[in-house]
Motif scaffolding. Structure first.
Motif, PDB file in Angstrom:
ATOM      1  N   GLY A  16       0.811  -1.224  -0.041  1.00  0.00           N
ATOM      2  CA  GLY A  16       0.047   0.185  -0.022  1.00  0.00           C
ATOM      3  C   GLY A  16       0.852   1.197   0.042  1.00  0.00           C
ATOM      4  N   SER A  17       0.023   2.425   0.020  1.00  0.00           N
ATOM      5  CA  SER A  17       0.847   3.626   0.214  1.00  0.00           C
ATOM      6  C   SER A  17       0.234   4.398   0.973  1.00  0.00           C
ATOM      7  CB  SER A  17       0.566   4.199  -1.498  1.00  0.00           C
ATOM      8  OG  SER A  17       0.900   3.602  -2.550  1.00  0.00           O
ATOM      9  N   LEU A  18       1.255   5.593   1.579  1.00  0.00           N
ATOM     10  CA  LEU A  18       0.609   6.575   2.613  1.00  0.00           C
ATOM     11  C   LEU A  18       1.503   7.947   2.059  1.00  0.00           C
ATOM     12  CD1 LEU A  18       1.153   4.981   6.085  1.00  0.00           C
ATOM     13  CD2 LEU A  18      -1.060   5.794   5.047  1.00  0.00           C
ATOM     14  N   ARG A  19       0.788   9.088   2.219  1.00  0.00           N
ATOM     15  CA  ARG A  19       1.767  10.380   2.299  1.00  0.00           C
ATOM     16  C   ARG A  19       1.676  10.903   3.633  1.00  0.00           C
ATOM     17  NH1 ARG A  19       0.439  15.839  -1.439  1.00  0.00           N
ATOM     18  NH2 ARG A  19      -0.808  16.249   0.357  1.00  0.00           N
ATOM     19  N   LEU A  20       3.201  11.292   4.095  1.00  0.00           N
ATOM     20  CA  LEU A  20       3.204  11.818   5.288  1.00  0.00           C
ATOM     21  C   LEU A  20       3.458  13.475   4.939  1.00  0.00           C
ATOM     22  CD1 LEU A  20       5.605   9.431   7.064  1.00  0.00           C
ATOM     23  CD2 LEU A  20       2.947   9.462   6.976  1.00  0.00           C
ATOM     24  N   SER A  21       3.114  14.083   5.862  1.00  0.00           N
ATOM     25  CA  SER A  21       3.030  15.716   5.689  1.00  0.00           C
ATOM     26  C   SER A  21       4.043  16.263   7.016  1.00  0.00           C
ATOM     27  CB  SER A  21       1.760  16.406   5.511  1.00  0.00           C
ATOM     28  OG  SER A  21       1.231  15.942   4.520  1.00  0.00           O
ATOM     29  N   CYS A  22       4.843  17.162   6.746  1.00  0.00           N
ATOM     30  CA  CYS A  22       5.642  17.819   7.759  1.00  0.00           C
ATOM     31  C   CYS A  22       5.168  19.277   7.618  1.00  0.00           C
ATOM     32  CB  CYS A  22       7.121  17.394   7.661  1.00  0.00           C
ATOM     33  SG  CYS A  22       8.048  18.607   8.851  1.00  0.00           S
ATOM     34  N   ALA A  23       4.508  19.774   8.327  1.00  0.00           N
ATOM     35  CA  ALA A  23       4.175  21.339   8.468  1.00  0.00           C
ATOM     36  C   ALA A  23       5.139  22.176   9.328  1.00  0.00           C
ATOM     37  CB  ALA A  23       2.729  21.647   8.753  1.00  0.00           C
ATOM     38  N   THR A  24       5.938  22.805   8.684  1.00  0.00           N
ATOM     39  CA  THR A  24       6.786  23.761   9.606  1.00  0.00           C
ATOM     40  C   THR A  24       6.534  25.211   9.868  1.00  0.00           C
ATOM     41  OG1 THR A  24       8.164  24.697   7.684  1.00  0.00           O
ATOM     42  CG2 THR A  24       8.602  22.420   8.541  1.00  0.00           C
ATOM     43  N   SER A  25       7.061  25.885  10.698  1.00  0.00           N
ATOM     44  CA  SER A  25       6.762  27.313  11.048  1.00  0.00           C
ATOM     45  C   SER A  25       7.941  27.814  11.761  1.00  0.00           C
ATOM     46  CB  SER A  25       5.628  27.437  11.802  1.00  0.00           C
ATOM     47  OG  SER A  25       5.591  27.021  13.079  1.00  0.00           O
ATOM     48  N   GLY A  26       8.360  29.169  11.910  1.00  0.00           N
ATOM     49  CA  GLY A  26       9.421  29.528  12.285  1.00  0.00           C
ATOM     50  C   GLY A  26      10.653  29.733  11.781  1.00  0.00           C
ATOM     51  N   THR A  27      10.641  29.294  10.457  1.00  0.00           N
ATOM     52  CA  THR A  27      12.055  29.320   9.624  1.00  0.00           C
ATOM     53  C   THR A  27      11.759  29.916   8.290  1.00  0.00           C
ATOM     54  OG1 THR A  27      11.485  27.371   8.297  1.00  0.00           O
ATOM     55  CG2 THR A  27      12.491  26.877  10.515  1.00  0.00           C
ATOM     56  N   ILE A  28      12.932  30.598   7.513  1.00  0.00           N
ATOM     57  CA  ILE A  28      12.623  30.901   6.486  1.00  0.00           C
ATOM     58  C   ILE A  28      12.633  29.596   5.293  1.00  0.00           C
ATOM     59  CG2 ILE A  28      13.834  32.433   4.338  1.00  0.00           C
ATOM     60  CD1 ILE A  28      15.101  33.750   6.533  1.00  0.00           C
ATOM     61  N   PHE A  29      11.334  29.073   5.236  1.00  0.00           N
ATOM     62  CA  PHE A  29      11.192  27.735   4.926  1.00  0.00           C
ATOM     63  C   PHE A  29      11.968  27.472   3.574  1.00  0.00           C
ATOM     64  CE2 PHE A  29       9.314  23.807   4.595  1.00  0.00           C
ATOM     65  CZ  PHE A  29       9.273  23.333   3.454  1.00  0.00           C
ATOM     66  N   SER A  30      11.707  28.334   2.512  1.00  0.00           N
ATOM     67  CA  SER A  30      12.367  28.319   1.144  1.00  0.00           C
ATOM     68  C   SER A  30      13.931  28.219   1.359  1.00  0.00           C
ATOM     69  CB  SER A  30      11.908  29.286   0.414  1.00  0.00           C
ATOM     70  OG  SER A  30      12.761  30.679   0.746  1.00  0.00           O
ATOM     71  N   ASP A  72       6.494  22.049  -0.835  1.00  0.00           N
ATOM     72  CA  ASP A  72       5.483  22.961  -1.203  1.00  0.00           C
ATOM     73  C   ASP A  72       5.785  24.290  -0.257  1.00  0.00           C
ATOM     74  OD1 ASP A  72       3.563  24.770  -1.787  1.00  0.00           O
ATOM     75  OD2 ASP A  72       2.058  23.242  -1.822  1.00  0.00           O
ATOM     76  N   ASN A  73       6.733  25.109  -1.018  1.00  0.00           N
ATOM     77  CA  ASN A  73       7.340  26.350  -0.225  1.00  0.00           C
ATOM     78  C   ASN A  73       6.045  27.270   0.100  1.00  0.00           C
ATOM     79  OD1 ASN A  73       9.820  25.477  -0.170  1.00  0.00           O
ATOM     80  ND2 ASN A  73      10.550  26.621  -1.915  1.00  0.00           N
ATOM     81  N   ALA A  74       5.276  27.352  -0.768  1.00  0.00           N
ATOM     82  CA  ALA A  74       3.879  28.230  -0.402  1.00  0.00           C
ATOM     83  C   ALA A  74       3.105  27.552   0.936  1.00  0.00           C
ATOM     84  CB  ALA A  74       3.018  28.079  -1.619  1.00  0.00           C
ATOM     85  N   LYS A  75       3.285  26.560   1.351  1.00  0.00           N
ATOM     86  CA  LYS A  75       2.675  26.098   2.353  1.00  0.00           C
ATOM     87  C   LYS A  75       3.407  25.552   3.421  1.00  0.00           C
ATOM     88  CE  LYS A  75      -1.488  23.810  -0.355  1.00  0.00           C
ATOM     89  NZ  LYS A  75      -2.107  22.399  -0.562  1.00  0.00           N
ATOM     90  N   ASN A  76       4.640  25.992   3.133  1.00  0.00           N
ATOM     91  CA  ASN A  76       5.681  25.486   4.393  1.00  0.00           C
ATOM     92  C   ASN A  76       5.865  23.868   4.555  1.00  0.00           C
ATOM     93  OD1 ASN A  76       6.471  28.200   4.225  1.00  0.00           O
ATOM     94  ND2 ASN A  76       5.779  28.804   6.225  1.00  0.00           N
ATOM     95  N   THR A  77       5.729  23.310   3.678  1.00  0.00           N
ATOM     96  CA  THR A  77       5.285  21.832   4.138  1.00  0.00           C
ATOM     97  C   THR A  77       6.320  21.059   3.244  1.00  0.00           C
ATOM     98  OG1 THR A  77       3.018  22.307   4.858  1.00  0.00           O
ATOM     99  CG2 THR A  77       3.594  19.825   4.191  1.00  0.00           C
ATOM    100  N   VAL A  78       6.654  19.745   3.778  1.00  0.00           N
ATOM    101  CA  VAL A  78       7.386  18.742   3.092  1.00  0.00           C
ATOM    102  C   VAL A  78       6.603  17.424   3.362  1.00  0.00           C
ATOM    103  CG1 VAL A  78       9.609  17.251   3.020  1.00  0.00           C
ATOM    104  CG2 VAL A  78       9.748  19.836   3.452  1.00  0.00           C
ATOM    105  N   TYR A  79       6.440  16.857   2.072  1.00  0.00           N
ATOM    106  CA  TYR A  79       5.893  15.615   1.813  1.00  0.00           C
ATOM    107  C   TYR A  79       6.873  14.310   1.708  1.00  0.00           C
ATOM    108  CZ  TYR A  79       2.153  18.982   0.938  1.00  0.00           C
ATOM    109  OH  TYR A  79       1.136  20.086   1.291  1.00  0.00           O
ATOM    110  N   LEU A  80       6.265  13.279   2.147  1.00  0.00           N
ATOM    111  CA  LEU A  80       6.949  11.813   1.975  1.00  0.00           C
ATOM    112  C   LEU A  80       5.847  10.987   1.417  1.00  0.00           C
ATOM    113  CD1 LEU A  80       9.619  10.392   2.089  1.00  0.00           C
ATOM    114  CD2 LEU A  80       8.861   9.552   4.181  1.00  0.00           C
ATOM    115  N   GLN A  81       6.008  10.739  -0.090  1.00  0.00           N
ATOM    116  CA  GLN A  81       5.119   9.679  -0.597  1.00  0.00           C
ATOM    117  C   GLN A  81       5.536   8.427  -0.398  1.00  0.00           C
ATOM    118  OE1 GLN A  81       1.864  10.115  -2.078  1.00  0.00           O
ATOM    119  NE2 GLN A  81       2.057   8.045  -1.982  1.00  0.00           N
ATOM    120  N   MET A  82       4.911   7.636   0.180  1.00  0.00           N
ATOM    121  CA  MET A  82       5.593   6.205   0.399  1.00  0.00           C
ATOM    122  C   MET A  82       4.660   5.290  -0.382  1.00  0.00           C
ATOM    123  SD  MET A  82       6.415   6.415   4.354  1.00  0.00           S
ATOM    124  CE  MET A  82       4.863   6.319   4.829  1.00  0.00           C
TER     125      MET A  82
END
Length: 115
Positions: A16-30, A72-82
């Motif tokens: 199977g598959s899962l997609r993880l998200s990591c939402a960040t704040s407090g940094t210059i994400f890009s 996704d720099n607009a959302k300050n989020t990193v994803y892991l598609q597994m």
């Protein structure tokens, strides 16, 4: 204050598959590199995948061709598609960044691969 919040874990059958998200704040994400790490019971934490601010990626051999890290720099989020998940992928998955000369970690999200 830097914060990282993971989500998207759960129980999935082998293959199977899962997609993880990591939402960040407090940094210059890009400009900030972020990595996914995992730790299974009784084992050391290991790097799974990393992505730089410029989008360069790196993967552990065990997950190459199955996992994809993206941002996704607009959302300050990193994803892991597994994809093509295996029982040995079962672990607590956490994201990490280094900012202002220290490491910051999220609380983790559990991934369990079992039939």
């Amino acid at each position: 204050q830097v914060q990282l919040v993971e989500s998207g874990g759960g129980l999935v059958q082998p293959g199977g598959s899962l997609r993880l998200s990591c939402a960040t704040s407090g940094t210059i994400f890009s400009l900030t590199a972020v990595g996914w790490y995992r730790q299974a019971p009784g084992k050391q934490r290991e790097m799974v995948a990393t992505i730089t601010g410029g989008g360069h990626t790196d993967y552990a051999d065990a997950v190459k061709s199955r996992f994809t890290i993206s941002r996704d720099n607009a959302k300050n989020t990193v994803y892991l598609q597994m994809n093509s998940l295996k029982p040995e992928d079962t672990a607590l998955y956490s994201c990490r960044t280094n900012y202002h000369l220290r490491d910051w970690w999220g609380q983790g999200t559990q991934v369990t691969v079992s039939s």
